[in-house]
Motif scaffolding. Sequence first.
Motif, PDB file in Angstrom:
ATOM      1  N   ASN A   1       0.802  -1.226   0.000  1.00 32.16           N
ATOM      2  CA  ASN A   1       0.000   0.000   0.000  1.00 32.16           C
ATOM      3  C   ASN A   1       0.832   1.273   0.000  1.00 32.16           C
ATOM      4  OD1 ASN A   1      -2.290  -1.592   0.081  1.00 32.16           O
ATOM      5  ND2 ASN A   1      -2.491  -1.487   2.311  1.00 32.16           N
ATOM      6  N   TYR A   2       2.140   1.140   0.256  1.00 33.10           N
ATOM      7  CA  TYR A   2       2.967   2.342   0.393  1.00 33.10           C
ATOM      8  C   TYR A   2       4.053   2.394  -0.682  1.00 33.10           C
ATOM      9  CZ  TYR A   2       0.590   2.519   4.857  1.00 33.10           C
ATOM     10  OH  TYR A   2      -0.382   2.576   5.825  1.00 33.10           O
ATOM     11  N   MET A   3       3.626   2.166  -1.918  1.00 30.79           N
ATOM     12  CA  MET A   3       4.534   2.284  -3.049  1.00 30.79           C
ATOM     13  C   MET A   3       4.250   3.584  -3.797  1.00 30.79           C
ATOM     14  SD  MET A   3       4.970  -1.519  -4.706  1.00 30.79           S
ATOM     15  CE  MET A   3       6.264  -0.899  -5.799  1.00 30.79           C
ATOM     16  N   PHE A   4       5.302   4.376  -4.011  1.00 38.54           N
ATOM     17  CA  PHE A   4       5.193   5.646  -4.722  1.00 38.54           C
ATOM     18  C   PHE A   4       6.177   5.595  -5.888  1.00 38.54           C
ATOM     19  CE2 PHE A   4       3.901   6.180  -0.393  1.00 38.54           C
ATOM     20  CZ  PHE A   4       2.812   7.046  -0.433  1.00 38.54           C
ATOM     21  N   VAL A   5       5.679   5.305  -7.060  1.00 38.23           N
ATOM     22  CA  VAL A   5       6.530   5.083  -8.233  1.00 38.23           C
ATOM     23  C   VAL A   5       6.013   5.903  -9.402  1.00 38.23           C
ATOM     24  CG1 VAL A   5       7.482   3.391  -9.837  1.00 38.23           C
ATOM     25  CG2 VAL A   5       7.024   2.726  -7.460  1.00 38.23           C
ATOM     26  N   GLU A   6       6.763   6.919  -9.762  1.00 32.27           N
ATOM     27  CA  GLU A   6       6.426   7.706 -10.946  1.00 32.27           C
ATOM     28  C   GLU A   6       7.577   8.650 -11.272  1.00 32.27           C
ATOM     29  OE1 GLU A   6       3.897  11.506  -9.906  1.00 32.27           O
ATOM     30  OE2 GLU A   6       2.946   9.755  -8.957  1.00 32.27           O
ATOM     31  N   GLY A   7       7.633   9.084 -12.510  1.00 32.40           N
ATOM     32  CA  GLY A   7       8.593  10.105 -12.916  1.00 32.40           C
ATOM     33  C   GLY A   7      10.016   9.607 -13.076  1.00 32.40           C
TER      34      GLY A   7
ATOM     35  N   THR B   1      19.856   9.204  -6.123  1.00 35.70           N
ATOM     36  CA  THR B   1      19.386  10.431  -6.755  1.00 35.70           C
ATOM     37  C   THR B   1      18.005  10.798  -6.231  1.00 35.70           C
ATOM     38  OG1 THR B   1      20.564   9.702  -8.734  1.00 35.70           O
ATOM     39  CG2 THR B   1      19.098  11.579  -8.966  1.00 35.70           C
ATOM     40  N   LEU B   2      17.101   9.833  -6.223  1.00 31.19           N
ATOM     41  CA  LEU B   2      15.765  10.061  -5.654  1.00 31.19           C
ATOM     42  C   LEU B   2      15.849  10.314  -4.153  1.00 31.19           C
ATOM     43  CD1 LEU B   2      13.689   7.274  -7.456  1.00 31.19           C
ATOM     44  CD2 LEU B   2      13.365   9.737  -7.729  1.00 31.19           C
ATOM     45  N   ALA B   3      16.702   9.559  -3.472  1.00 27.02           N
ATOM     46  CA  ALA B   3      16.769   9.633  -2.010  1.00 27.02           C
ATOM     47  C   ALA B   3      17.156  11.021  -1.522  1.00 27.02           C
ATOM     48  CB  ALA B   3      17.752   8.591  -1.481  1.00 27.02           C
ATOM     49  N   VAL B   4      18.047  11.694  -2.250  1.00 23.55           N
ATOM     50  CA  VAL B   4      18.455  13.044  -1.847  1.00 23.55           C
ATOM     51  C   VAL B   4      17.253  13.987  -1.860  1.00 23.55           C
ATOM     52  CG1 VAL B   4      19.817  15.064  -2.527  1.00 23.55           C
ATOM     53  CG2 VAL B   4      20.859  12.787  -2.531  1.00 23.55           C
ATOM     54  N   GLY B   5      16.430  13.879  -2.906  1.00 23.94           N
ATOM     55  CA  GLY B   5      15.228  14.716  -2.977  1.00 23.94           C
ATOM     56  C   GLY B   5      14.212  14.358  -1.912  1.00 23.94           C
TER      57      GLY B   5
ATOM     58  N   GLN C   1       9.474  15.783  -5.034  1.00 24.73           N
ATOM     59  CA  GLN C   1       8.025  15.777  -5.252  1.00 24.73           C
ATOM     60  C   GLN C   1       7.376  14.518  -4.682  1.00 24.73           C
ATOM     61  OE1 GLN C   1       6.393  18.381  -6.241  1.00 24.73           O
ATOM     62  NE2 GLN C   1       8.275  19.545  -6.684  1.00 24.73           N
ATOM     63  N   LEU C   2       8.036  13.378  -4.872  1.00 20.01           N
ATOM     64  CA  LEU C   2       7.516  12.127  -4.321  1.00 20.01           C
ATOM     65  C   LEU C   2       7.529  12.175  -2.793  1.00 20.01           C
ATOM     66  CD1 LEU C   2       9.126   9.498  -6.732  1.00 20.01           C
ATOM     67  CD2 LEU C   2       6.698  10.041  -6.517  1.00 20.01           C
TER      68      LEU C   2
END
Length: 336
Positions: free
Chosen positions: A210-216, A248-252, A225-226
């Motif tokens: 239920n806690y998957m955030f996958v886009e972009g 890369t995502l983790a820094v954001g 943004q995520l």
Amino acid sequence: MATIKKIAEESGYSPATVSRLLNNDPNLSITADTKNKILEIANKLGYWKDHQEKKIRPTIALLYRVNHEEQLQDEYFTSLKNALISTIEKEALQMKTFYEIDDLIKNASLFQGFIGIGAAPIENKKLKQLHKILPNGVFVDTNPAPELFDSIRPNLELTVKHAIDLFFKKGYEKIGFIGGVGPKHDGIQEIDRRASAFAEYLKARGKNNNYMFVEGPFSVENGYQLGKKVTAKCKNKFPQAFLIASDTLAVGVLQAFNEEGINIPKETAILSINNSNVVKYVSPPLSSYNIDQQEMIDMALSMLINLIIKPDRAHIDVNMNTKLVIRKSFIPKEDK
């Protein structure tokens, strides 16, 4: 037995030239066409079966495909490229870099093989064109055409499973995933391997996803943004831990969480993948799975040379395991 004399007779070159090439004479100056012809005849006659102790020094191309849209993502592939250049220099090999596949196709006759680095899309028809004239190729980290070329990639599926196991061992029951979309080939949007592995393994462990955030894209801005979407959706039911598909995502994500006052790792732990240089300096420093880039490059070169001397063998796709580097964002439970 395939002898120097037989190879010289069939190739049309002198025994001296053949001998100097097959014995890696550094002072030998011949064209790429000559080298290709001699190696082709040597392969046909089975020379390497009788001389397995010998190494060849092929002239290779680097197909370097980056889109320059994300600095941290580019740094990962730049590091792979620099590792290859360093190894090429150490091994006294010759290499030329191409940034467009069309340019490599035009110059393919100058090389015995190529190594591909980067994630920018390539049309399948272009890969087929390249394979017809330069069939010996190895892609590093990606695998756009496994039916045509070899590849060496990090074992992301095993990495994801290992992370989930560590979370459960720590007592975390509610865990989430933050990732980007997979590569697009010929207009087909593929599912990222990390996201699919996360969903499948959670299901195998009897848990929901239920806690998957996958886009972009895999960018710092998209990670930010995520991260904002996660905080808006979860609020009082925040997962105890997140696996993030790339540094890369983790820094954001970390920027977004810090702005919302989310304490890491007390309120939620974070595990990331890549172990890039920057993760040591963010707050808190990120625990991340290291991908041994130098080892991937060494294996890619070994695979390419093997393919050059055994061009009829089946293509292979090798997965290399990662290794967790522990920092403050997540500390696993120690084994007793």
